[in-house]
Write a protein that holds these residues in place. Structure first.
Motif, PDB file in Angstrom:
ATOM      1  N   GLU A 119       0.844  -1.186   0.000  1.00  0.00           N
ATOM      2  CA  GLU A 119       0.000   0.000   0.000  1.00  0.00           C
ATOM      3  C   GLU A 119       0.882   1.239   0.000  1.00  0.00           C
ATOM      4  O   GLU A 119       2.028   1.203   0.444  1.00  0.00           O
ATOM      5  CB  GLU A 119      -0.908  -0.004   1.234  1.00  0.00           C
ATOM      6  CG  GLU A 119      -0.134  -0.031   2.544  1.00  0.00           C
ATOM      7  CD  GLU A 119      -1.040  -0.144   3.755  1.00  0.00           C
ATOM      8  OE1 GLU A 119      -2.088   0.533   3.781  1.00  0.00           O
ATOM      9  OE2 GLU A 119      -0.696  -0.903   4.682  1.00  0.00           O
ATOM     10  N   PRO A 120       0.378   2.366  -0.498  1.00  0.00           N
ATOM     11  CA  PRO A 120       1.171   3.599  -0.454  1.00  0.00           C
ATOM     12  C   PRO A 120       1.377   4.060   0.982  1.00  0.00           C
ATOM     13  O   PRO A 120       0.545   3.811   1.858  1.00  0.00           O
ATOM     14  CB  PRO A 120       0.306   4.595  -1.243  1.00  0.00           C
ATOM     15  CG  PRO A 120      -0.698   3.771  -1.977  1.00  0.00           C
ATOM     16  CD  PRO A 120      -0.921   2.540  -1.166  1.00  0.00           C
ATOM     17  N   MET A 121       2.484   4.770   1.187  1.00  0.00           N
ATOM     18  CA  MET A 121       2.819   5.262   2.519  1.00  0.00           C
ATOM     19  C   MET A 121       3.354   6.688   2.421  1.00  0.00           C
ATOM     20  O   MET A 121       4.085   7.032   1.492  1.00  0.00           O
ATOM     21  CB  MET A 121       3.868   4.360   3.176  1.00  0.00           C
ATOM     22  CG  MET A 121       4.329   4.835   4.545  1.00  0.00           C
ATOM     23  SD  MET A 121       5.419   3.646   5.396  1.00  0.00           S
ATOM     24  CE  MET A 121       6.867   3.719   4.342  1.00  0.00           C
ATOM     25  N   PHE A 122       2.961   7.506   3.393  1.00  0.00           N
ATOM     26  CA  PHE A 122       3.415   8.893   3.460  1.00  0.00           C
ATOM     27  C   PHE A 122       4.060   9.121   4.820  1.00  0.00           C
ATOM     28  O   PHE A 122       3.444   8.859   5.861  1.00  0.00           O
ATOM     29  CB  PHE A 122       2.223   9.832   3.269  1.00  0.00           C
ATOM     30  CG  PHE A 122       2.550  11.287   3.419  1.00  0.00           C
ATOM     31  CD1 PHE A 122       3.300  11.953   2.459  1.00  0.00           C
ATOM     32  CD2 PHE A 122       2.094  12.021   4.512  1.00  0.00           C
ATOM     33  CE1 PHE A 122       3.600  13.311   2.600  1.00  0.00           C
ATOM     34  CE2 PHE A 122       2.374  13.364   4.662  1.00  0.00           C
ATOM     35  CZ  PHE A 122       3.130  14.011   3.694  1.00  0.00           C
ATOM     36  N   LEU A 123       5.307   9.558   4.822  1.00  0.00           N
ATOM     37  CA  LEU A 123       6.046   9.818   6.054  1.00  0.00           C
ATOM     38  C   LEU A 123       6.202  11.318   6.245  1.00  0.00           C
ATOM     39  O   LEU A 123       6.596  12.034   5.316  1.00  0.00           O
ATOM     40  CB  LEU A 123       7.437   9.173   5.981  1.00  0.00           C
ATOM     41  CG  LEU A 123       7.485   7.650   5.795  1.00  0.00           C
ATOM     42  CD1 LEU A 123       8.910   7.199   5.501  1.00  0.00           C
ATOM     43  CD2 LEU A 123       6.939   6.941   7.012  1.00  0.00           C
ATOM     44  N   TRP A 124       5.901  11.768   7.469  1.00  0.00           N
ATOM     45  CA  TRP A 124       6.055  13.188   7.807  1.00  0.00           C
ATOM     46  C   TRP A 124       6.913  13.273   9.062  1.00  0.00           C
ATOM     47  O   TRP A 124       6.489  12.908  10.147  1.00  0.00           O
ATOM     48  CB  TRP A 124       4.684  13.814   8.039  1.00  0.00           C
ATOM     49  CG  TRP A 124       4.667  15.220   8.563  1.00  0.00           C
ATOM     50  CD1 TRP A 124       4.024  15.664   9.681  1.00  0.00           C
ATOM     51  CD2 TRP A 124       5.252  16.395   7.974  1.00  0.00           C
ATOM     52  NE1 TRP A 124       4.195  17.017   9.842  1.00  0.00           N
ATOM     53  CE2 TRP A 124       4.945  17.494   8.806  1.00  0.00           C
ATOM     54  CE3 TRP A 124       6.032  16.608   6.835  1.00  0.00           C
ATOM     55  CZ2 TRP A 124       5.369  18.786   8.525  1.00  0.00           C
ATOM     56  CZ3 TRP A 124       6.467  17.892   6.562  1.00  0.00           C
ATOM     57  CH2 TRP A 124       6.133  18.965   7.388  1.00  0.00           C
ATOM     58  N   PHE A 125       8.168  13.687   8.874  1.00  0.00           N
ATOM     59  CA  PHE A 125       9.115  13.797   9.982  1.00  0.00           C
ATOM     60  C   PHE A 125       9.040  15.198  10.576  1.00  0.00           C
ATOM     61  O   PHE A 125       9.185  16.189   9.861  1.00  0.00           O
ATOM     62  CB  PHE A 125      10.533  13.507   9.496  1.00  0.00           C
ATOM     63  CG  PHE A 125      10.750  12.096   9.029  1.00  0.00           C
ATOM     64  CD1 PHE A 125      10.967  11.074   9.940  1.00  0.00           C
ATOM     65  CD2 PHE A 125      10.713  11.788   7.681  1.00  0.00           C
ATOM     66  CE1 PHE A 125      11.155   9.767   9.525  1.00  0.00           C
ATOM     67  CE2 PHE A 125      10.909  10.481   7.243  1.00  0.00           C
ATOM     68  CZ  PHE A 125      11.126   9.463   8.167  1.00  0.00           C
ATOM     69  N   THR A 126       8.826  15.273  11.884  1.00  0.00           N
ATOM     70  CA  THR A 126       8.728  16.577  12.546  1.00  0.00           C
ATOM     71  C   THR A 126       9.914  16.860  13.464  1.00  0.00           C
ATOM     72  O   THR A 126      10.073  17.998  13.928  1.00  0.00           O
ATOM     73  CB  THR A 126       7.431  16.666  13.370  1.00  0.00           C
ATOM     74  OG1 THR A 126       7.385  15.574  14.308  1.00  0.00           O
ATOM     75  CG2 THR A 126       6.218  16.606  12.464  1.00  0.00           C
ATOM     76  N   LYS A 127      10.730  15.856  13.755  1.00  0.00           N
ATOM     77  CA  LYS A 127      11.894  16.054  14.608  1.00  0.00           C
ATOM     78  C   LYS A 127      12.906  14.959  14.322  1.00  0.00           C
ATOM     79  O   LYS A 127      12.541  13.818  14.037  1.00  0.00           O
ATOM     80  CB  LYS A 127      11.493  15.992  16.089  1.00  0.00           C
ATOM     81  CG  LYS A 127      12.637  16.265  17.062  1.00  0.00           C
ATOM     82  CD  LYS A 127      12.164  16.205  18.510  1.00  0.00           C
ATOM     83  CE  LYS A 127      13.317  16.441  19.484  1.00  0.00           C
ATOM     84  NZ  LYS A 127      12.875  16.321  20.899  1.00  0.00           N
ATOM     85  N   GLY A 128      14.191  15.305  14.404  1.00  0.00           N
ATOM     86  CA  GLY A 128      15.245  14.318  14.225  1.00  0.00           C
ATOM     87  C   GLY A 128      15.747  14.251  12.799  1.00  0.00           C
ATOM     88  O   GLY A 128      15.318  15.000  11.921  1.00  0.00           O
TER      89      GLY A 128
END
Length: 265
Positions: A34-43
């Motif tokens: 399945e498609p995946m969306f990653l949203w990094f807010t720290k690190g």
């Protein structure tokens, strides 16, 4: 959530939770259906998509289509969210991977608000919360589409090495269970094993054999964790010539035998 719609297939997961049960679950090369969306807010850390490695930092948005091999580091200081869209998403999504660096504060806040509202609906038992979740999912897909459209173009087209590694990653994902070795993959790609390995090191910092072994051992760990299949059947399903050879390869990379890994809490 009730099993009523495509919204019931999607999940919104805190990125640190993805590594629950072992960091191998995110760091080893693998693909998902399945498609995946990653949203990094720290690190910060490194992410490899289709055999190409890049660094990521806070406020990076990364979209990975279904079936694309990837793996990424999740250190103790990394935070953010991951959207899994389900196997048959009803929202419009890109067909190729994207790595976006979102510098404008108002765009960062806009996505954070969408994800917060989505999580509230997922946790809610209010009427029509499934439909509301799906609508917020649609807003997230619109946000992604707009950021892709306004992103600066890549400074140059991918070089020949990266194109070859992307082809290798695609072929590897289809054929890693076949028992093919690096020489077989290189022949299928009409290059020498040496050239393929050189290009993989250039694109990802790892040889072609490491990407192959990583994918195989990830699948082995997944099968040992999620199924009751005998070790011998797992070995055969992954193209190993014998259970003993599989056990040696697994123990060399994981530090435990398949049986010990399965029994570990």
């Amino acid at each position: 959530m009730q099993d009523l719609s495509a919204a019931s297939q999607m999940r919104l997961v805190a990125i640190p939770r993805l590594a629950a049960g072992g960091r191998w679950r995110v760091e080893a090369m693998r693909s998902i259906s399945e498609p995946m969306f990653l949203w990094f807010t720290k690190g910060q850390g490194r992410i490899t998509i289709a055999g190409v490695t890049r660094g990521y930092t806070a406020f990076n948005a990364i979209f990975i289509p279904a079936g694309v091999m990837h793996g990424f580091e999740v250190g103790p200081q990394v935070f953010g969210s991951a959207i899994f869209f389900g196997r048959n998403p009803t929202v419009a999504l890109p067909t190729i991977p994207h790595h976006l660096r979102i510098r404008e504060t108002h765009l960062q806040q806009e996505l954070n608000l969408i994800l917060d509202a989505m999580q509230r609906e997922i946790d809610s038992d209010s009427p029509a919360h499934e439909r509301a979740t799906q609508n917020y999912l649609g807003l997230a897909s619109v946000w992604l589409e707009r950021q892709i459209s306004r992103a600066e173009p890549e400074p140059k087209r991918p070089d020949a090495a990266r194109r070859l590694v992307a082809r290798y990653a695609q072929l590897l994902e289809r054929e890693f269970r076949s028992g093919m070795g690096v020489a077989d993959f290189a022949a299928a790609l009409d290059v020498t094993p040496t050239h393929l390995t050189r290009c993989c090191k250039q694109a990802s910092g790892r040889p072609a054999s490491a990407l192959l072994h990583d994918r195989l051992i990830f699948e082995a760990r997944r099968l040992l964790t999620e199924t009751d299949l005998p070790v011998g059947l797992i070995a055969g399903s992954l193209g190993f010539t014998s259970p003993a050879y599989f056990t040696r390869a697994f123990q060399h990379q994981v530090g435990k035998s398949p049986t010990a890994f399965r029994r570990a809490p």
